[in-house]
Design a protein around this motif. Structure first.
Motif, PDB file in Angstrom:
ATOM      1  N   LEU A 245     -23.197   0.983 -29.679  1.00 55.98           N
ATOM      2  CA  LEU A 245     -22.677   1.068 -30.948  1.00 55.98           C
ATOM      3  C   LEU A 245     -22.429  -0.635 -31.398  1.00 55.98           C
ATOM      4  N   ALA A 246     -21.784  -1.091 -30.261  1.00 54.94           N
ATOM      5  CA  ALA A 246     -21.375  -2.523 -30.582  1.00 54.94           C
ATOM      6  C   ALA A 246     -22.313  -3.711 -30.871  1.00 54.94           C
ATOM      7  N   GLU A 247     -23.622  -3.319 -30.071  1.00 52.48           N
ATOM      8  CA  GLU A 247     -24.858  -4.014 -29.990  1.00 52.48           C
ATOM      9  C   GLU A 247     -25.816  -3.934 -31.224  1.00 52.48           C
ATOM     10  N   VAL A 248     -25.552  -3.184 -32.286  1.00 54.87           N
ATOM     11  CA  VAL A 248     -26.415  -2.751 -33.209  1.00 54.87           C
ATOM     12  C   VAL A 248     -25.879  -3.128 -34.472  1.00 54.87           C
ATOM     13  N   SER A 249     -26.690  -3.437 -35.566  1.00 57.07           N
ATOM     14  CA  SER A 249     -26.323  -3.375 -37.029  1.00 57.07           C
ATOM     15  C   SER A 249     -26.055  -2.134 -37.595  1.00 57.07           C
ATOM     16  N   VAL A 250     -24.950  -1.614 -37.885  1.00 58.11           N
ATOM     17  CA  VAL A 250     -24.865  -0.445 -38.605  1.00 58.11           C
ATOM     18  C   VAL A 250     -25.176  -0.439 -40.066  1.00 58.11           C
ATOM     19  N   GLU A 251     -26.220   0.047 -40.564  1.00 62.37           N
ATOM     20  CA  GLU A 251     -26.340   0.045 -41.904  1.00 62.37           C
ATOM     21  C   GLU A 251     -25.808   1.098 -42.811  1.00 62.37           C
ATOM     22  N   ASN A 252     -25.380   2.088 -42.132  1.00 64.14           N
ATOM     23  CA  ASN A 252     -24.896   3.354 -42.863  1.00 64.14           C
ATOM     24  C   ASN A 252     -23.727   3.668 -41.994  1.00 64.14           C
ATOM     25  N   PRO A 253     -22.531   2.891 -42.205  1.00 68.35           N
ATOM     26  CA  PRO A 253     -21.306   3.172 -41.531  1.00 68.35           C
ATOM     27  C   PRO A 253     -20.519   4.455 -41.678  1.00 68.35           C
ATOM     28  N   GLU A 254     -20.679   4.927 -43.180  1.00 67.05           N
ATOM     29  CA  GLU A 254     -20.020   6.190 -43.281  1.00 67.05           C
ATOM     30  C   GLU A 254     -20.541   7.432 -42.643  1.00 67.05           C
ATOM     31  N   THR A 255     -21.921   7.466 -42.759  1.00 61.65           N
ATOM     32  CA  THR A 255     -22.531   8.598 -41.812  1.00 61.65           C
ATOM     33  C   THR A 255     -22.005   8.442 -40.228  1.00 61.65           C
ATOM     34  N   ALA A 256     -22.436   7.467 -39.742  1.00 62.01           N
ATOM     35  CA  ALA A 256     -22.285   7.076 -38.274  1.00 62.01           C
ATOM     36  C   ALA A 256     -20.813   7.518 -38.227  1.00 62.01           C
ATOM     37  N   TYR A 257     -19.851   7.169 -38.758  1.00 64.50           N
ATOM     38  CA  TYR A 257     -18.299   7.339 -38.574  1.00 64.50           C
ATOM     39  C   TYR A 257     -17.879   8.724 -38.668  1.00 64.50           C
TER      40      TYR A 257
ATOM     41  N   VAL B 117      -9.493  14.704 -24.767  1.00 64.84           N
ATOM     42  CA  VAL B 117      -9.361  13.687 -25.556  1.00 64.84           C
ATOM     43  C   VAL B 117     -10.064  12.758 -24.610  1.00 64.84           C
ATOM     44  N   HIS B 118     -11.121  12.005 -25.394  1.00 65.33           N
ATOM     45  CA  HIS B 118     -11.852  10.830 -24.568  1.00 65.33           C
ATOM     46  C   HIS B 118     -11.087   9.904 -23.785  1.00 65.33           C
ATOM     47  N   GLY B 119     -10.031   9.098 -24.491  1.00 67.75           N
ATOM     48  CA  GLY B 119      -9.125   8.250 -23.763  1.00 67.75           C
ATOM     49  C   GLY B 119      -9.492   6.814 -23.734  1.00 67.75           C
ATOM     50  N   ASP B 120     -10.735   6.576 -24.083  1.00 63.62           N
ATOM     51  CA  ASP B 120     -11.464   5.122 -23.975  1.00 63.62           C
ATOM     52  C   ASP B 120     -12.430   5.036 -25.064  1.00 63.62           C
ATOM     53  N   LEU B 121     -12.275   5.756 -26.423  1.00 63.01           N
ATOM     54  CA  LEU B 121     -13.464   5.749 -27.273  1.00 63.01           C
ATOM     55  C   LEU B 121     -13.550   4.505 -27.955  1.00 63.01           C
ATOM     56  N   SER B 122     -14.576   3.815 -28.262  1.00 63.81           N
ATOM     57  CA  SER B 122     -14.634   2.816 -28.898  1.00 63.81           C
ATOM     58  C   SER B 122     -16.277   2.485 -29.232  1.00 63.81           C
ATOM     59  N   GLU B 123     -16.456   1.397 -29.979  1.00 68.64           N
ATOM     60  CA  GLU B 123     -17.866   1.142 -30.036  1.00 68.64           C
ATOM     61  C   GLU B 123     -18.774   0.707 -28.818  1.00 68.64           C
ATOM     62  N   TYR B 124     -17.844   0.465 -27.706  1.00 69.33           N
ATOM     63  CA  TYR B 124     -18.471   0.108 -26.559  1.00 69.33           C
ATOM     64  C   TYR B 124     -18.866   1.718 -25.699  1.00 69.33           C
ATOM     65  N   ASN B 125     -18.561   2.692 -26.164  1.00 69.49           N
ATOM     66  CA  ASN B 125     -18.708   4.150 -25.438  1.00 69.49           C
ATOM     67  C   ASN B 125     -19.308   5.089 -26.065  1.00 69.49           C
TER      68      ASN B 125
END
Length: 285
Positions: free
Chosen positions: A189-201, A217-225
């Motif tokens: 996710l960190a590598e792309v342009s998010v044009e619809n952030p509300e839906t992705a969120y 609980v994932h424990g390391d959740l972010s745009e990199y995972n």
């Protein structure tokens, strides 16, 4: 990255009985791969030489010890791997390779036992009832970590979270669904342009809630995972995921929510970690 709610459609899911798989026994005793490595028969030695001589593995000496070769050999014998391709990614603790399986391309994640961050792994394993009694044997800790990732991926899929399908695990080697096309892995996710952030969120938030309802609980959740592939979002790297009974699970969950909310806020969608946390835990209801 453009998208609609249909493109990010959430998976249907089975109702998971109870919360967490905290009582699932994780066996870290000798495997067939260990016995093969000790026996070192002619076929295994030929297989090891063929892999070691392959161009894509010549720089990976720290990854492939005899027991790792034996684990791959066993996965080949069991029909999960037909041929190896090149590396897809390489990190401090593991490298991921493209491979050919009986039904198409798969991803093979190989953990480095010698180089893995032992202390960090202990932080996630300690307090998890599935891993009591492992002690301070580094090899057993890493093997437990790999089996934990496999078990967590299965539980996540049962809960309706889109993750790579786990196929097989042998010692420090995990075979799973390949998320990508023709040698190109799916983009984080960190590598792309998010044009619809509300839906992705909303999809990420719902997946986090489904994990939590399933006792994880994932424990390391972010745009990199989080990986984007063909308009769908996949959650990856579940090795560190803990059950809700882990003493630090709340802290891990709060950090996950904060990381996700901060990322989408930077994409222009006004959300806070506190709002996401309340949704995930049901406190907003």
């Amino acid at each position: 990255m453009s998208g609609s709610r249909e493109e990010y459609g959430l998976l249907d899911f089975e109702n998971v009985e109870g919360v967490g798989d905290e009582w699932e026994e994780v066996d870290v005793s000798d495997t067939e791969a260990d016995r093969i490595a000790r026996k070192r028969d002619r076929e295994f030695l030929e297989f090891r030489k063929r892999i070691k001589d392959a161009e894509q593995f010549k720089v990976e000496g720290s990854v492939f010890d005899d027991a790792t070769f034996a684990a791959i050999y066993k996965l080949v014998q069991d029909g999960h791997i037909d041929a190896f391709g090149g590396p897809l990614s390489s990190g401090k603790e593991a490298s991921v390779y493209e491979a050919l399986g009986p039904d198409g391309t798969v991803a093979v994640k190989v953990y480095r036992i010698s180089a893995s961050d032992f202390k960090q792994m202990r932080d996630y394993l300690d307090g998890d009832p599935r891993f009591e009694g492992i002690g301070n044997d580094k090899s057993k800790v890493v093997l437990a970590w790999v089996r934990k990732e496999y078990a967590n991926m299965r539980r996540a899929r049962d809960a309706g979270v889109r993750v790579p399908r786990p196929i097989a695990v042998e010692r420090n080697v995990l075979v799973m669904e390949y998320v990508g096309d023709d040698g190109q892995r799916g983009h984080r996710l960190a590598e792309v342009s998010v044009e619809n952030p509300e839906t992705a969120y909303e999809v990420v938030r719902e997946y986090t809630r489904r994990l939590y309802d399933a006792g994880l609980v994932h424990g390391d959740l972010s745009e990199y995972n989080i990986v984007v592939h063909e308009g769908e979002l996949y959650v990856i790297d579940l090795g560190q995921a803990v059950t809700v009974h882990h003493p630090n699970s709340r802290d891990f969950l709060e950090r996950d929510c904060r990381n996700v909310a901060n990322f989408f806020s930077r994409q222009g969608y006004d959300v806070t970690g506190e709002e996401m946390l309340a949704f995930v835990t049901g406190e907003s209801e």
